[in-house]
Design a protein around this motif. Structure first.
Motif, PDB file in Angstrom:
ATOM      1  N   LEU A  28      -2.890  14.245  30.792  1.00  0.00           N
ATOM      2  CA  LEU A  28      -3.436  13.865  29.496  1.00  0.00           C
ATOM      3  C   LEU A  28      -4.699  13.036  29.666  1.00  0.00           C
ATOM      4  N   ALA A  29      -4.715  12.155  30.663  1.00  0.00           N
ATOM      5  CA  ALA A  29      -5.896  11.343  30.901  1.00  0.00           C
ATOM      6  C   ALA A  29      -7.072  12.163  31.422  1.00  0.00           C
ATOM      7  N   CYS A  30      -6.788  13.215  32.176  1.00  0.00           N
ATOM      8  CA  CYS A  30      -7.848  14.051  32.754  1.00  0.00           C
ATOM      9  C   CYS A  30      -8.160  15.280  31.906  1.00  0.00           C
ATOM     10  N   GLY A  31      -7.504  15.436  30.769  1.00  0.00           N
ATOM     11  CA  GLY A  31      -7.777  16.580  29.918  1.00  0.00           C
ATOM     12  C   GLY A  31      -7.235  17.890  30.456  1.00  0.00           C
ATOM     13  N   LEU A  32      -6.082  17.852  31.136  1.00  0.00           N
ATOM     14  CA  LEU A  32      -5.478  19.045  31.716  1.00  0.00           C
ATOM     15  C   LEU A  32      -4.160  19.343  31.029  1.00  0.00           C
ATOM     16  N   ARG A  33      -3.677  20.546  31.263  1.00  0.00           N
ATOM     17  CA  ARG A  33      -2.388  20.938  30.707  1.00  0.00           C
ATOM     18  C   ARG A  33      -1.818  22.090  31.514  1.00  0.00           C
ATOM     19  N   VAL A  34      -0.503  22.111  31.678  1.00  0.00           N
ATOM     20  CA  VAL A  34       0.188  23.211  32.353  1.00  0.00           C
ATOM     21  C   VAL A  34       0.591  24.238  31.301  1.00  0.00           C
ATOM     22  N   VAL A  35       0.201  25.483  31.514  1.00  0.00           N
ATOM     23  CA  VAL A  35       0.536  26.572  30.600  1.00  0.00           C
ATOM     24  C   VAL A  35       1.107  27.729  31.400  1.00  0.00           C
ATOM     25  N   ARG A  36       1.693  28.689  30.693  1.00  0.00           N
ATOM     26  CA  ARG A  36       2.145  29.909  31.348  1.00  0.00           C
ATOM     27  C   ARG A  36       0.951  30.764  31.729  1.00  0.00           C
ATOM     28  N   ASP A  37       1.207  31.796  32.515  1.00  0.00           N
ATOM     29  CA  ASP A  37       0.131  32.693  32.923  1.00  0.00           C
ATOM     30  C   ASP A  37      -0.539  33.366  31.737  1.00  0.00           C
ATOM     31  N   GLY A  47       0.541  30.527  27.075  1.00  0.00           N
ATOM     32  CA  GLY A  47       1.501  29.895  26.175  1.00  0.00           C
ATOM     33  C   GLY A  47       2.074  28.621  26.753  1.00  0.00           C
ATOM     34  N   PRO A  48       2.799  27.842  25.942  1.00  0.00           N
ATOM     35  CA  PRO A  48       3.395  26.586  26.424  1.00  0.00           C
ATOM     36  C   PRO A  48       4.546  26.834  27.385  1.00  0.00           C
ATOM     37  N   ILE A  49       4.720  25.940  28.333  1.00  0.00           N
ATOM     38  CA  ILE A  49       5.789  26.082  29.321  1.00  0.00           C
ATOM     39  C   ILE A  49       7.113  25.639  28.724  1.00  0.00           C
ATOM     40  N   ARG A  50       8.185  26.075  29.382  1.00  0.00           N
ATOM     41  CA  ARG A  50       9.532  25.677  28.986  1.00  0.00           C
ATOM     42  C   ARG A  50      10.189  24.933  30.143  1.00  0.00           C
ATOM     43  N   PHE A  51      11.497  24.665  29.966  1.00  0.00           N
ATOM     44  CA  PHE A  51      12.207  23.873  30.970  1.00  0.00           C
ATOM     45  C   PHE A  51      12.251  24.585  32.316  1.00  0.00           C
ATOM     46  N   ARG A  52      12.453  25.889  32.312  1.00  0.00           N
ATOM     47  CA  ARG A  52      12.560  26.604  33.583  1.00  0.00           C
ATOM     48  C   ARG A  52      11.246  26.551  34.365  1.00  0.00           C
ATOM     49  N   HIS A  53      10.121  26.586  33.665  1.00  0.00           N
ATOM     50  CA  HIS A  53       8.842  26.472  34.363  1.00  0.00           C
ATOM     51  C   HIS A  53       8.687  25.080  34.979  1.00  0.00           C
ATOM     52  N   ALA A  54       9.016  24.049  34.199  1.00  0.00           N
ATOM     53  CA  ALA A  54       8.915  22.689  34.718  1.00  0.00           C
ATOM     54  C   ALA A  54       9.901  22.448  35.857  1.00  0.00           C
ATOM     55  N   LEU A  55      11.089  23.072  35.785  1.00  0.00           N
ATOM     56  CA  LEU A  55      12.090  22.897  36.841  1.00  0.00           C
ATOM     57  C   LEU A  55      11.601  23.483  38.158  1.00  0.00           C
ATOM     58  N   VAL A  56      11.051  24.687  38.123  1.00  0.00           N
ATOM     59  CA  VAL A  56      10.550  25.301  39.356  1.00  0.00           C
ATOM     60  C   VAL A  56       9.373  24.503  39.919  1.00  0.00           C
ATOM     61  N   ARG A  57       8.464  24.068  39.049  1.00  0.00           N
ATOM     62  CA  ARG A  57       7.335  23.264  39.516  1.00  0.00           C
ATOM     63  C   ARG A  57       7.805  21.951  40.151  1.00  0.00           C
ATOM     64  N   ASP A  99       3.132  39.148  31.137  1.00  0.00           N
ATOM     65  CA  ASP A  99       2.263  38.000  30.861  1.00  0.00           C
ATOM     66  C   ASP A  99       0.792  38.375  30.949  1.00  0.00           C
ATOM     67  N   GLY A 100       0.454  39.287  31.857  1.00  0.00           N
ATOM     68  CA  GLY A 100      -0.944  39.682  31.987  1.00  0.00           C
ATOM     69  C   GLY A 100      -1.482  40.320  30.718  1.00  0.00           C
ATOM     70  N   LEU A 101      -0.653  41.118  30.045  1.00  0.00           N
ATOM     71  CA  LEU A 101      -1.094  41.742  28.799  1.00  0.00           C
ATOM     72  C   LEU A 101      -1.217  40.716  27.689  1.00  0.00           C
ATOM     73  N   TRP A 102      -0.281  39.762  27.629  1.00  0.00           N
ATOM     74  CA  TRP A 102      -0.400  38.696  26.628  1.00  0.00           C
ATOM     75  C   TRP A 102      -1.703  37.933  26.821  1.00  0.00           C
ATOM     76  N   LEU A 103      -2.021  37.617  28.060  1.00  0.00           N
ATOM     77  CA  LEU A 103      -3.249  36.871  28.337  1.00  0.00           C
ATOM     78  C   LEU A 103      -4.470  37.667  27.909  1.00  0.00           C
ATOM     79  N   ARG A 132       4.797  36.324  18.098  1.00  0.00           N
ATOM     80  CA  ARG A 132       5.308  35.640  19.291  1.00  0.00           C
ATOM     81  C   ARG A 132       5.154  34.124  19.168  1.00  0.00           C
ATOM     82  N   GLN A 133       4.030  33.673  18.620  1.00  0.00           N
ATOM     83  CA  GLN A 133       3.840  32.243  18.421  1.00  0.00           C
ATOM     84  C   GLN A 133       4.878  31.690  17.443  1.00  0.00           C
ATOM     85  N   ALA A 134       5.204  32.453  16.409  1.00  0.00           N
ATOM     86  CA  ALA A 134       6.226  32.009  15.463  1.00  0.00           C
ATOM     87  C   ALA A 134       7.585  31.899  16.146  1.00  0.00           C
TER      88      ALA A 134
END
Length: 330
Positions: free
Chosen positions: A87-96, A99-109, A181-185, A238-240
């Motif tokens: 937040l201080a550096c203006g960064l964020r972790v997102v999916r490929d 989209g926003p990450i979920r618990f499983r993404h944060a758990l693996v990271r 995910d590549g098509l969503w991106l 999908r966003q909804a």
């Protein structure tokens, strides 16, 4: 599809964060986590002074797992990828796919971060980030995530346009689980940049992406819906769904999305689902709405021509749409 290149040699993709900014964010996060770990350890040291050595050792291991491993995982999950350092550096972790990450993404990271950062003092993470084209460490590769820059210049800042009002809720029954995910991106980045592209290139890309999306969902393209509007409707659905999963079903209504639909979508295609309204007039092409940046969707040019009363009426309709946000009745 994750590095889609248009006919104008424009690459559609997210802007990944590089090693210096990520390292600074990591230093801030580690300083906060270690300060919390030391403070909690001192408190537990006095609280477990009467216990034997085995119990104290078990407490130490539990504190390590809960604070140094579980703490960052909980923070990334609850903040949707924004830790204090990011937040201080203006960064964020997102999916490929952006989209926003979920618990499983944060758990693996977080699990991989124990090896990459804590046990090797960040050496493995630095090497992996330098080797990766998008600056990803091993945890990002396994989790399918990417650290991107949130604070960017106005030339990069863009938002995915909301779907047309008459498409809100129309794709509620689509199976979106097989869309990669590549098509969503690729779809998200196309929608964010479609008004900057040549109209013919934009139309070709929209058709190609819409056909790929229809093939993945197993549902043919709906009749009378322009491909760009179809893509916006699917992304909005999908966003909804993500919003309903994150905040509950009562926080993801479609009224707000419909109210702010961009003017080049308003009044295009059939009426709202379930409203009983018949097909609306064919949309006016960019020759009449030059600011739309979209290709000719057919029909209007033949009926109105390039000038005269038809064009004047269409331009008046555009001005009413832009001032009120609603299309005039057919």
């Amino acid at each position: 599809m994750s590095a889609l290149v248009t006919g104008d040699a424009v690459v559609l993709g997210l802007r990944p964060a590089r090693l210096p900014s990520r390292a600074l964010a990591l230093v801030i996060d580690l300083a906060v986590v270690w300060a919390a770990y030391i403070l909690v350890s001192l408190v537990m040291l006095f609280a477990t002074a009467s216990l034997d050595a085995a119990a104290q050792a078990a407490t130490t291991v539990a504190l390590f797992v809960l604070v140094l491993v579980g703490g960052p995982i909980a923070v990334e999950t609850l903040s949707h990828g924004r830790s204090l350092g990011k937040l201080a550096c203006g960064l964020r972790v997102v999916r490929d796919d952006g989209g926003p990450i979920r618990f499983r993404h944060a758990l693996v990271r977080g699990a991989m971060g124990v090896i990459e950062i804590l046990l090797t003092f960040g050496v493995v993470a630095c090497i992996a980030s330098l080797v990766s084209e998008r600056g990803r460490r091993i945890g990002d590769v396994f989790a399918g995530t990417l650290v991107v820059r949130e604070r960017v210049s106005s030339g990069w800042a863009a938002a995915v346009p909301p779907p047309p009002p008459w498409l809100v809720g129309r794709f509620a029954g689509l199976d979106l689980s097989r869309v990669p995910d590549g098509l969503w991106l690729a779809v998200r980045q196309y929608l964010m940049r479609m008004r900057q592209l040549d109209p013919q290139v934009s139309w070709t890309m929209a058709v190609r992406l819409a056909e790929d999306m229809a093939a993945c969902t197993g549902t043919p393209l709906p009749d009378g819906v322009p491909p760009a509007a179809y893509l916006a409707g699917v992304v909005g659905e999908r966003q909804a769904r993500d919003a309903r999963r994150a905040f509950g079903p009562g926080q993801a209504g479609g009224g707000t999305v419909a109210a702010v639909a961009p003017p080049w979508f308003v009044g295009l295609g059939p009426g709202p689902v379930g409203s009983g309204a018949g097909p609306r007039p064919t949309p006016v092409p960019p020759a009449v709405f030059p600011s739309a940046g979209l290709p000719d969707w057919g029909g209007a040019a033949e009926s109105t021509g390039s000038g005269g009363p038809g064009v004047e009426a269409a331009n008046n309709a555009e001005s009413r749409v832009r001032s009120t946000g609603f299309a005039p009745p057919a």
